[in-house]
Design a protein around this motif. Structure first.
Motif, mmCIF file in Angstrom:
data_model
loop_
_atom_site.group_PDB
_atom_site.id
_atom_site.type_symbol
_atom_site.label_atom_id
_atom_site.label_comp_id
_atom_site.label_asym_id
_atom_site.label_seq_id
_atom_site.Cartn_x
_atom_site.Cartn_y
_atom_site.Cartn_z
ATOM 1 N N GLY A 99 5.630 -27.928 17.410
ATOM 2 C CA GLY A 99 6.957 -28.527 17.281
ATOM 3 C C GLY A 99 6.903 -29.791 16.438
ATOM 4 N N VAL A 100 5.822 -30.575 16.596
ATOM 5 C CA VAL A 100 5.750 -31.856 15.897
ATOM 6 C C VAL A 100 5.315 -31.657 14.446
ATOM 7 N N THR A 101 4.293 -30.809 14.213
ATOM 8 C CA THR A 101 3.746 -30.718 12.863
ATOM 9 C C THR A 101 4.208 -29.488 12.099
ATOM 10 N N GLY A 102 4.621 -28.472 12.819
ATOM 11 C CA GLY A 102 5.064 -27.260 12.135
ATOM 12 C C GLY A 102 3.920 -26.417 11.604
ATOM 13 N N THR A 103 2.689 -26.662 12.075
ATOM 14 C CA THR A 103 1.559 -25.855 11.611
ATOM 15 C C THR A 103 1.607 -24.487 12.268
ATOM 16 N N PRO A 104 1.753 -23.413 11.503
ATOM 17 C CA PRO A 104 1.910 -22.093 12.126
ATOM 18 C C PRO A 104 0.671 -21.676 12.904
ATOM 19 N N ARG A 105 -0.518 -22.203 12.505
ATOM 20 C CA ARG A 105 -1.738 -21.833 13.212
ATOM 21 C C ARG A 105 -1.651 -22.180 14.684
ATOM 22 N N TYR A 106 -0.999 -23.334 14.958
ATOM 23 C CA TYR A 106 -0.894 -23.776 16.350
ATOM 24 C C TYR A 106 -0.267 -22.705 17.230
ATOM 25 N N VAL A 107 0.780 -22.082 16.675
ATOM 26 C CA VAL A 107 1.482 -21.097 17.494
ATOM 27 C C VAL A 107 0.570 -19.922 17.791
ATOM 28 N N ARG A 108 -0.216 -19.521 16.764
ATOM 29 C CA ARG A 108 -1.130 -18.394 16.987
ATOM 30 C C ARG A 108 -2.084 -18.710 18.122
ATOM 31 N N TYR A 109 -2.704 -19.917 18.019
ATOM 32 C CA TYR A 109 -3.654 -20.282 19.074
ATOM 33 C C TYR A 109 -2.938 -20.489 20.406
ATOM 34 N N ALA A 110 -1.709 -21.023 20.330
ATOM 35 C CA ALA A 110 -0.956 -21.252 21.566
ATOM 36 C C ALA A 110 -0.687 -19.930 22.259
ATOM 37 N N SER A 111 -0.327 -18.895 21.482
ATOM 38 C CA SER A 111 -0.038 -17.630 22.195
ATOM 39 C C SER A 111 -1.315 -16.994 22.704
#
Lengths: 491, 472
Positions: B72-84
């Motif tokens: 949410g803060v940085t918008g790095t799409p990788r984060y979402v992958r790792y988050a899921s």
């Protein structure tokens, strides 16, 4: 004044047939119900606890507005009645339109109707009949029913699925009324009460929740009742062996447990509680000693004579939870379990002479019968004294519950259809396009879940396109800008 | 050449900045797992236990929450992958915890508030993944994962031993009823999160979010102060018997309260700090001066720091300590386990404030990441379209079960009544939407309100209102 007379019912109708009124009523029901959970309620809470929780003045006002029994107050029931009235009137107002829509679906393809449709596609064709035939074949392959409609000399196709889903909302509302109706029937004709039975006892008078008693047309006999515990001592199971006795005959029997009631003639008997009766002994384990000193264990049950030897019998006839002794006589002091006394009667077979013997385990004393050939010993531990079990049965008569369950089933079906079945419609007509060239115009509409319908609509268009292509003698080259999506079974 | 070199040099810091959170979260997950493993090895207990699985789930849910928020803060799409991925691992661990408990007790875990939370968290995590994969609402985890974390923390404090079922609960209908309840509650939670996303996307003023967030935090702290503040600045908490792991009771229904000295003042200060942004917001509204909002945002920051201090002080002082009671002579033990809802409220407050900060700093980026307002609005409606039939089924199954157990299908018990109220609120939503064409904001408010009612029905009724429905 004719004006006011005809005006009032109209005005009432107008008020309650309004959705806004319905919403206001719902909000009132919500507020009233919430109050009914925050203020302690009369039937469930004892008078003492209420007096403790509220000052007398507050309680008086709460009672005056029936806030201590909201859910049975006239104003709450009136509110529910008005909600029902509102549902009925709103539905009556809206139903004819919906029915017209349902009974006579709009199949025509006027240009202004076509212009308003959210999904539409034009495919070039050479000949109106061939185009429509191809479209019909494609639709049938995809499982759509097809109607041919002729309107203003424009032959067209009309197809739809799940038309009945537009009626689902009326089914849901009708089911709510059905549930209310069940509640009303139970409120008027239903009753509920309590019946406590000893082991071996037969009873047919229940104590009603609303106060008073009611005699049942049959009697209930309890053969046995008990409690089973888990290893940690918490209760695992309560059970009672019951039988229905009608006109002296046993007509039905069942062992009930919590969650599994006995049902007879629309009456339900639930296992609700189980406790031991301080005032009644079920069985007593003692011993008797003969003249020669031989000791024999003796199991006694209330009022059931047991043979000692060939010459005499003994029966347990009296039980006093708290006794006192004066001048060799035993009297009852109170019903609290404190100083137990058991009265035995020894009967000589030959002379029919009866001798009374009192056992007083707390003092370790035996009174009376000193001259008999049989001497009795006191019970030695608490386990020797089995108090009578009482099973507490909740009794309820709910003739309206079938309306409620019917309503629930109807509502589930109605909601399923209302939320998950989509009324989809397709129109296909051969018309000249803006440039005057003949095209097959395909339009579609769904009443919900638009994005899913878009997919289905695209499938239909692709199906018709490939059907047109395979039907035409000279196949046209595949259109570059739209990748060809073929459907299984179409090509 | 020079410019290109500079450009190349500019890139890496941004990239490592993007990796920093991943590394941080990854390291803390590994660290926490190793610490837990060492703890298990030292105590010689079995690795395969429900509490260990739950601990793993907690760590991964927390990591996923951090990554979702980082996204949410940085918008790095990788984060979402790792988050899921983290959410999925957490869900697997959660499933194992459920399965282990099920295996041990020989019945589905539906019989106490602890077991219901266990299932609820499971449903929330599963629905988060569904919303992400199916509806493309990637950021939703930044709301649902903190919710899951709060629930798991709450569960650590609730009595968790497997208890045998009392006779009334021995019914198939228990499973039907509770499964439907948990699924519908989770769907309601999802619709609430989606409605909040909608408000962000719909240009709902950041200042209004400020007002609502600080109103909620103020309500939590004012509520705690109002009910728990004792004379001379003490804080009243429930006494706790460590041996039986239960509250200490003076008499029937009378819990023993002990007073932690001076802690009350800290809560008063925290309450004032929480109210300050709200007052500044209103001042800004009245004077029509944007400068107040800036000050209000600074006040929110101070409030978060104070909230962290208060939670730390609360944990340090209440955990396994003994304090005097105003009702009885002597010192009585207390424990964090005795105050699950105080702690739950405080942690919720911190999460809400952090979410606000995320919104404040990264609003435009967030809006770029979310699906369109229209889609969010439609998906909110769809989730309620799932929740409402489930809610209906839950009430119907409950009524049928009650009819078999208590002898009446409807007895106006508080839990029943509140379930009906929840149903009516969502019915109201559907009516307004379908016949009045309510879209957008008003529908979103309604969805958020609906979940508030759900929370009250789920937890509030159990702890505040007495009734037949005493199990949970």
């Amino acid at each position: 004044m004719a004006f006011s007379l005809s005006y009032i019912p109209k005005r009432i109708h107008k008020t309650f047939a309004n959705l806004r009124t319905g919403i206001v009523l719902l909000i009132l029901v919500v507020i009233a119900s919430a109050m009914g959970t925050f203020v302690l309620q009369r039937p469930a809470t004892d008078a003492d606890k209420l007096a403790q929780a509220y000052s007398p003045n507050t309680l008086r006002w709460l009672d005056r507005f029936m806030l201590t029994d909201v859910f049975h107050s006239w104003w709450f029931l009136t509110l529910l009645g008005l909600v029902s009235l509102s549902i009925v009137l709103v539905s009556i107002d809206r139903f004819p339109n919906a029915w017209r829509f349902y009974a006579r679906p709009y199949r025509k393809t006027d240009w202004h109707f076509r212009a308003a449709l959210p999904h539409k596609v034009e495919l070039p064709i050479k000949n109106a009949d061939d185009g429509l035939n191809a479209a019909e074949r494609a639709l049938k392959k995809l499982g759509w029913p097809v109607d041919r409609v002729a309107y203003k000399n424009e032959p067209s196709l009309y197809s739809e699925r799940h038309r009945f889903s537009v009626m689902a909302v009326y089914i849901v509302h009708a089911s709510l009324l059905l549930i209310f109706a069940g509640g009303i029937v139970d409120g008027i004709f239903g009753y509920s009460g309590f019946l406590a039975l000893h082991k071996g006892q037969t009873g047919n008078v229940i104590e009603l929740r609303s106060g008073g008693k009611k005699q049942l047309p049959f009697a209930l006999k309890c053969y046995a009742a008990g409690q089973e515990n888990y290893a940690d001592g918490s209760p695992k199971k309560w059970w009672s062996k019951l039988a229905v006795v009608q006109d002296g005959k046993e007509v039905e029997s069942k062992q009930i447990v919590v969650n599994d009631p006995l049902v007879y003639q629309g009456l339900r008997f639930y296992q609700s509680s189980y406790w031991l009766d301080n005032h009644t002994v079920d069985s007593l384990q003692i011993a008797w000693v003969a003249k020669d000193g031989k000791e024999t264990p003796l199991q006694l049950q209330m009022n059931q004579p047991v043979a000692l030897d060939g010459n005499a019998t003994v029966a347990l006839v009296d039980y006093i939870p708290n006794a006192f002794v004066r001048d060799g006589q035993v009297f009852k002091k109170s019903d609290d379990i404190e100083n137990l006394a058991f009265g035995l009667e020894v009967k000589d077979r030959a002379t029919a002479e009866v001798t009374k013997v009192w056992l007083l385990p707390a003092q370790g004393a035996v009174l009376g019968g000193e001259n008999l050939n049989y001497q009795f010993k006191n019970p030695t531990s608490a386990q020797d004294i089995a108090l009578a079990a009482i099973t507490g049965l909740e009794v309820s008569h709910e003739p309206g519950q079938w309306l409620v369950w019917a309503g629930v089933l109807l509502m589930s079906a109605g909601l399923g259809v209302a939320f998950y079945m989509v009324h989809m419609r397709l129109w296909v007509v051969a018309i000249p396009d803006a440039n005057g060239k003949l095209v097959l115009w395909i339009g579609g509409q769904a009443n919900k879940n638009r994005d899913r319908f878009e997919q289905k609509f695209n499938d239909v268009v692709e199906g018709i396109r490939s059907e047109l292509e395979s039907a035409s003698a000279t196949p046209r080259p595949a259109r570059k800008e739209q990748p060809e999506r073929t459907l299984a079974g179409v090509k | 050449m020079a410019t290109r070199a500079r450009v190349v040099r500019m890139e890496p810091p941004a990239a490592t900045g993007g990796n920093a959170l991943l590394v941080l979260v990854g390291l803390s997950v590994v660290f926490l797992l190793i610490v837990a493993l060492l703890g298990v090895a030292k105590s010689g207990g079995s690795l395969i236990s429900e509490s260990n699985f739950l601990y793993v789930a907690l760590i991964f849910y927390a990591g996923a929450g951090a990554l979702y928020m980082g996204f949410g803060v940085t918008g790095t799409p990788r984060y979402v992958r790792y988050a899921s991925v983290a959410t999925s691992i957490g869900l697997v661990a959660n499933t194992l915890a459920v399965a282990h408990r099920w295996y041990l007790s020989g019945r589905p875990p539906f019989a106490s508030i602890y077991e219901m939370l266990l299932s609820f968290v499971w449903a929330v995590a599963a629905m988060t993944l569904i919303a992400e994969k199916k509806f493309g609402v990637k950021i939703i985890g930044s709301i649902t994962m903190p919710l899951a974390v709060v629930c798991v923390i709450l569960m650590q404090l609730l009595p968790s031993e497997v208890r045998p079922l009392v006779p009334a609960l021995q019914s198939t209908w228990l499973h039907v009823h509770v499964t439907l309840a948990m699924l519908s509650y989770a769907a309601c939670a999802l619709s609430c999160a989606l409605a909040m996303m909608f408000l962000i996307q719909d240009n709902f003023q950041t200042e209004s979010f400020l007002a609502w967030t600080s109103a909620m935090v103020s309500a939590i702290y004012v509520g705690i102060v109002a009910t728990r503040f004792e004379r001379w600045g003490g804080l009243s908490v429930t006494g706790w018997d460590a041996q039986t792991k239960s509250d200490i009771f003076l008499g029937r229904g009378m819990r023993l309260f002990v007073t932690v000295p001076d802690l009350g003042w800290l809560f008063v200060i925290a309450a004032l700090a929480a109210i300050a942004p709200l007052l500044l917001y209103f001042a800004g509204r009245v004077k029509n001066d944007g400068a107040f909002y800036g000050t209000a945002n600074k006040a929110v920051f101070i409030s978060i720091l104070l909230q962290l201090v208060v939670v730390a002080a609360f944990v340090l002082r209440v955990r396994d300590a003994a304090y005097p009671s105003p009702d009885q002579d002597g010192l009585f033990p207390t424990s964090l386990a005795a105050s699950p809802f105080l702690l739950g409220g405080m942690v919720t407050g911190i999460f809400a404030s952090l979410l606000y900060l995320m919104l404040l700093w990264r609003r435009t980026d967030l809006q770029g990441l979310l699906p369109s307002a229209d889609t969010l609005d439609r998906v909110t409606y769809k989730t309620i379209g799932i929740a409402f039939p489930l809610l209906t089924g839950m009430i119907a199954a409950g009524a049928y079960w009650a009819n078999r157990t208590w002898g009446s299908y409807w007895s106006w018990d508080p839990k029943e009544t509140w379930a009906a109220i929840t149903w009516l609120v969502y019915a109201g939503y559907l009516h307004m939407r379908i016949t009045r064409g309510w879209r957008g904001r008003r529908a979103a408010y309604f969805a958020i309100l609906g979940f508030g009612v759900v929370i009250f029905t789920f937890l509030g009724v159990t702890y505040l209102l007495p009734g037949l429905h005493a199990y949970a």
